[in-house]
Design a protein around this motif. Sequence first.
Motif, PDB file in Angstrom:
ATOM      1  N   PHE A  31       0.826  -1.216   0.000  1.00 37.73           N
ATOM      2  CA  PHE A  31       0.000   0.000   0.000  1.00 37.73           C
ATOM      3  C   PHE A  31       0.854   1.257   0.000  1.00 37.73           C
ATOM      4  O   PHE A  31       0.514   2.251  -0.653  1.00 37.73           O
ATOM      5  N   GLY A  34       2.012   1.870  -3.491  1.00 38.24           N
ATOM      6  CA  GLY A  34       0.951   2.464  -4.309  1.00 38.24           C
ATOM      7  C   GLY A  34       0.760   3.941  -4.011  1.00 38.24           C
ATOM      8  O   GLY A  34       0.612   4.760  -4.929  1.00 38.24           O
ATOM      9  N   LEU A 147      -9.539  -3.217  -1.451  1.00 41.54           N
ATOM     10  CA  LEU A 147      -9.364  -2.453  -2.692  1.00 41.54           C
ATOM     11  C   LEU A 147     -10.621  -2.519  -3.554  1.00 41.54           C
ATOM     12  O   LEU A 147     -11.151  -1.496  -3.994  1.00 41.54           O
ATOM     13  N   PHE A 263     -10.204   2.332 -10.532  1.00 39.73           N
ATOM     14  CA  PHE A 263      -8.857   2.250  -9.963  1.00 39.73           C
ATOM     15  C   PHE A 263      -8.044   3.435 -10.427  1.00 39.73           C
ATOM     16  O   PHE A 263      -8.151   3.847 -11.600  1.00 39.73           O
ATOM     17  N   GLU A 267      -3.537   2.241  -7.147  1.00 40.51           N
ATOM     18  CA  GLU A 267      -4.349   1.093  -6.759  1.00 40.51           C
ATOM     19  C   GLU A 267      -4.144  -0.079  -7.721  1.00 40.51           C
ATOM     20  O   GLU A 267      -4.122  -1.239  -7.309  1.00 40.51           O
TER      21      GLU A 267
END
Length: 530
Positions: A31, A34, A147, A263, A267
């Motif tokens: 994460f 990202g 997600l 997205f 993501e």
Amino acid sequence: MKKYIRKNLIVIIIFVVVLLVENTAAIGVQFLKGDLLNLAIAGVGKQALYKGMFLLGAIILEIIFMYFEFISNNKFSYLCVKDLKEDLYSATLKRNYTQFNKNSIGEYVSKFTNEVETIKNDYFTCITMLIMFIMKIIFVSTALIFLNAKLAIITFALLTMPLYIPKLAEKRLQRCKNSFLKNMESFLEKLNDYLQGFELIKNFSIEEKIREKFVSENSKAMKSSYVSANTQSLVRTISACMSYFSYFIVVAFSAYLVFAGEFNPGEFFIAVNMIDQLSYPIIAISGCIQGIISVKDLNKNLVEYCQDKDLEKSEGVCINNFKESIDFNNISFSYEEGKPIFEGISMKFEKGKKYIIKGKSGFGKTTLMNLFLKYYKPDEGKIFIDNMDIQQINNIYDHVSVVRQDNFIFKDTLRNNLTMYENISDERIFQVLERLNMHEFANKDSLNMIIGSGGAALSGGEAKRLSIARALLREKDILILDEPLANLDNETTRVLEDEILSLKDCTIIMITHVLNEAKENEFDMVYSFS
């Protein structure tokens, strides 16, 4: 094998705790990567720097706990294998002479080496790997749900398909593994024979013939190993193909979510990395299941070996000492319903007296003593100690010392070979060595020297006297000597004859064919069979 898992459950719990921290850090890393990508695209440098520092910290934490994972995994495997070997050896020691000889030395060695190693690799290691991969799947699946729920459902449905392949190939995997273990056991048995018979091989100049036999056994064992490995590889390849095909579909769906605006780039980056982390554990779980399935029969056999009900101690009594006499009453015996070795034998051995058993080779003189030691049961008749049937006595060995024609010697110190690991004073050891004309060994330096397997550092006469010395040090009521004077020089024979005749407070039963007539007359009774 569940017994060993339960016994070392605390290690499993530590392993799980370590995995919790490691997987939390691993998910955090994905994460953070990202978020860092999104910040970099947005051109927010200061926040990106802070994210980078957090990312570095999460990576370091993951690496540290990855090391702890390896350590706890190794600890679990080590403890389980150690406990298994101890149980195998305890079960082996519980066998009596007849039960033990049903298997060859090679078969026992195979249990402690090849079979245990197989259990370690395909069972204990697979158990911890399964826990590790299942936890990884749970963490990654949870993160994917966070997600995008649709992506998580599709991913889990497609990537779990390879798990069914090992179950479909279960029978074939078991057959291949069992064939490999059987052939490897046969190979180890033959190898043991060839190494023990090295001198014979050289004397008869049959090196090339034995080499051909070795090549044949080795080829058979290695071929079964190759077939087993190929079967496992085929199952894994099919599982991998299904996994990669599923992976392609999931990544394509993730790309669709970007185009649909569900997205952002960060993501998508997280999702792809998560799918990467999910696909390998699922493939690996397939391999673990495959390994556990393949050793199912081996697990069962080893557990049955350790829990053999026939090895439980029979009901009986323990005697404190030998008081009056040993009586053989009308004993008959044959091996496996063949021609009788002897019939109607009766003998009496009184406490404190000395006896000789003579007879032609093959008559069964040693077998008579083996019946007394309960290695076998008579076909007819009974043997008594102080009017008690020996079959009802559980501690015969506590009252008897036996010296065989072949002198087994451990690879250990002279002291341990003499005392058999009992606490006996040096002074007592020196006295016995002096009595047997082993003056050169009656000192502490000699007692602490290492003797090679089979008495490599000793002559034949010295090895024979060592065997008699340790029997004397044991100071039991009954001493059985099976050809103690065979293959000895005249001086050593004379010393041993005199020492045997000088023994007090001990019932001596000697099987021999080399004692001179003058010495023979000093014994209380000679039983001669022809």
